[in-house]
Design an enzyme around this catalytic site. Structure first.
Site, PDB file in Angstrom:
ATOM      1  N   TYR A  46       9.526   3.676   1.456  1.00  0.00           N
ATOM      2  CA  TYR A  46       8.946   2.458   0.883  1.00  0.00           C
ATOM      3  C   TYR A  46       8.310   2.792  -0.460  1.00  0.00           C
ATOM      4  O   TYR A  46       7.751   3.878  -0.636  1.00  0.00           O
ATOM      5  CB  TYR A  46       7.897   1.874   1.834  1.00  0.00           C
ATOM      6  CG  TYR A  46       7.549   0.438   1.552  1.00  0.00           C
ATOM      7  CD1 TYR A  46       8.483  -0.571   1.753  1.00  0.00           C
ATOM      8  CD2 TYR A  46       6.289   0.083   1.085  1.00  0.00           C
ATOM      9  CE1 TYR A  46       8.166  -1.900   1.494  1.00  0.00           C
ATOM     10  CE2 TYR A  46       5.956  -1.240   0.827  1.00  0.00           C
ATOM     11  CZ  TYR A  46       6.904  -2.225   1.036  1.00  0.00           C
ATOM     12  OH  TYR A  46       6.589  -3.542   0.771  1.00  0.00           O
ATOM     13  N   VAL A  56       9.652 -15.160   6.939  1.00  0.00           N
ATOM     14  CA  VAL A  56       9.513 -15.771   5.619  1.00  0.00           C
ATOM     15  C   VAL A  56      10.336 -17.056   5.554  1.00  0.00           C
ATOM     16  O   VAL A  56       9.881 -18.089   5.042  1.00  0.00           O
ATOM     17  CB  VAL A  56       9.943 -14.806   4.502  1.00  0.00           C
ATOM     18  CG1 VAL A  56       9.967 -15.506   3.147  1.00  0.00           C
ATOM     19  CG2 VAL A  56       9.002 -13.612   4.434  1.00  0.00           C
ATOM     20  N   ASN A 108       4.061 -12.735   4.958  1.00  0.00           N
ATOM     21  CA  ASN A 108       5.170 -13.695   5.015  1.00  0.00           C
ATOM     22  C   ASN A 108       4.830 -15.093   4.485  1.00  0.00           C
ATOM     23  O   ASN A 108       5.562 -15.615   3.647  1.00  0.00           O
ATOM     24  CB  ASN A 108       5.718 -13.767   6.440  1.00  0.00           C
ATOM     25  CG  ASN A 108       6.350 -12.463   6.885  1.00  0.00           C
ATOM     26  OD1 ASN A 108       6.934 -11.751   6.083  1.00  0.00           O
ATOM     27  ND2 ASN A 108       6.222 -12.126   8.150  1.00  0.00           N
TER      28      ASN A 108
END
Length: 377
Positions: free
Chosen positions: A82, A193, A164
């Site tokens: 990430y 989302v 989200n």
């Protein structure tokens, strides 16, 4: 010491009485946490670790975590793939990072110089990679964002508020000036989302054309998304059909289709871009198919479509505290009026074996609903 609270007008007003510092009992002077000292598979690198809570100072606060989801980004962060990686810091004989990026905590103690944060406030973490899979944390008030007070929000809505719903909100506001009656096209529409996009768009008077994967229970999913507020639901396979092109043209009518939201990638995502009108905005915020997005030159040359990216972490770094507050108030208001529901979720007990197993399931378990760790108060 005076304590200030956030009101819906986004101004701070003094509360009537000062709030005294609350001191911990001995049972709250240590922290239990899921930590990792190297990157790799969660089952191999995550450890259950106990360390002392840093003492309260006049300029810090103590918070107790109540709930924290397990997100795909959390797993990717542990794996080391990430973009944001928290540093490994000394934690009582171990250099490690605490897992988790999202969650809700309750303020249980404040230093005498702290303003704007009060005992009893529920807060989100304000920094990426902060580490939310732990029972307690200590730090300056700038590390936290106060959630607007509301008795209508569930614990899960609070714990899942900062990623989200905020992503959906920003993508609907930041790229195209949409008016009631306008249309949005999105894939991954049954994701967290995607569902937030459907509900927020409905509340704002916008129409959504929602693309999902074909599946045995397609009609059940279609009914569920329609009940949330989806205007139309189609499949990836239907995107390629001339019949679908004609239908979309009929649905949109005289309006232009100027915003598409992509979290999938691959061939179907390329096909979705063909539906955009001239000067449309195509926003990518995920790549669940793990396949590249190929762009025909004609979309750039003849239609001047802009292909953009969105990452909530970057947005948070480049916007003010007041802008974040305004966004949270808008989202909380939608939740209070039942226009934005909590995501489908699965509870995870805070226990070494159970929590470690849930994280190790990782992305494979996300189809069963968002896993949310519930800490014991």
């Amino acid at each position: 010491m005076a304590c200030l609270g956030v009101l819906k007008s986004s101004v701070f007003l003094r509360r009537q009485a000062p709030v005294a510092i609350r001191h911990y009992s001995s049972t709250a002077q240590s922290v239990q946490a899921l930590v990792y000292s190297q990157h790799g598979s969660p089952s191999k690198v995550l450890k259950w670790h106990t360390y002392p809570l840093a003492p309260l100072t006049k300029s810090t606060v103590h918070v107790q975590f109540l709930a924290s989801p397990i997100n795909p980004a959390d797993v990717n962060q542990i794996q080391g793939v990430y973009p944001v990686q928290p540093p490994f810091l000394p934690l009582h004989g171990l250099e490690a990072a605490v897992g988790g990026n999202e969650g809700v905590a309750k303020v249980v103690a404040v230093g005498e110089s702290v303003r704007d944060v009060c005992v009893g406030d529920h807060v989100l973490v304000a920094k990426p990679g902060y580490g939310t899979w732990r029972t307690y944390a200590a730090g300056p008030p700038e590390d936290f964002q106060v959630i607007p007070k509301s008795h209508a929000l569930s614990l899960v809505q609070q714990a899942t508020l900062s990623v989200n719903p905020c992503t959906a909100y920003c993508m609907l506001k930041d790229f195209v000036t949409l008016q009631p009656g306008d249309f949005i096209l999105q894939n991954g529409s049954n994701s967290a989302v995607g569902q937030a996009v459907i509900q927020i768009a409905k509340a704002w008077g916008l129409n959504t054309i929602n693309v999902v994967r074909d599946r045995p229970d397609l009609e059940s999913l279609r009914k569920r998304l329609t009940a949330m507020g989806a205007t139309y639901v189609i499949t990836n396979e239907q995107l390629t059909l001339q019949e679908t092109r004609a239908k979309v043209k009929q649905w949109v009518g005289d309006k232009k289709l100027l915003l598409a939201l992509n979290c999938v990638g691959g061939k179907s995502a390329t096909e979705m871009a063909r539906y955009l009108s001239d000067n449309g905005q195509y926003v990518t915020y995920g790549a669940m198919a793990r396949a590249p997005l190929s762009l025909p030159a004609s979309m750039l040359i003849f239609k001047d479509i802009a292909f953009r990216g969105f990452w909530m972490t970057k947005w948070a770094e480049t916007h003010t505290k007041e802008e974040k507050e305004r966004m949270l108030w808008d989202l909380v208001s939608l939740m209070e009026t039942k226009q934005l529901a909590e995501p489908h979720w699965t509870p995870v007990a805070w226990h070494p074996d159970i929590t470690l197993h849930a994280v190790d399931q990782g992305i494979q378990a996300f189809g069963k609903g968002k896993q949310v760790i519930l800490f014991e108060e």
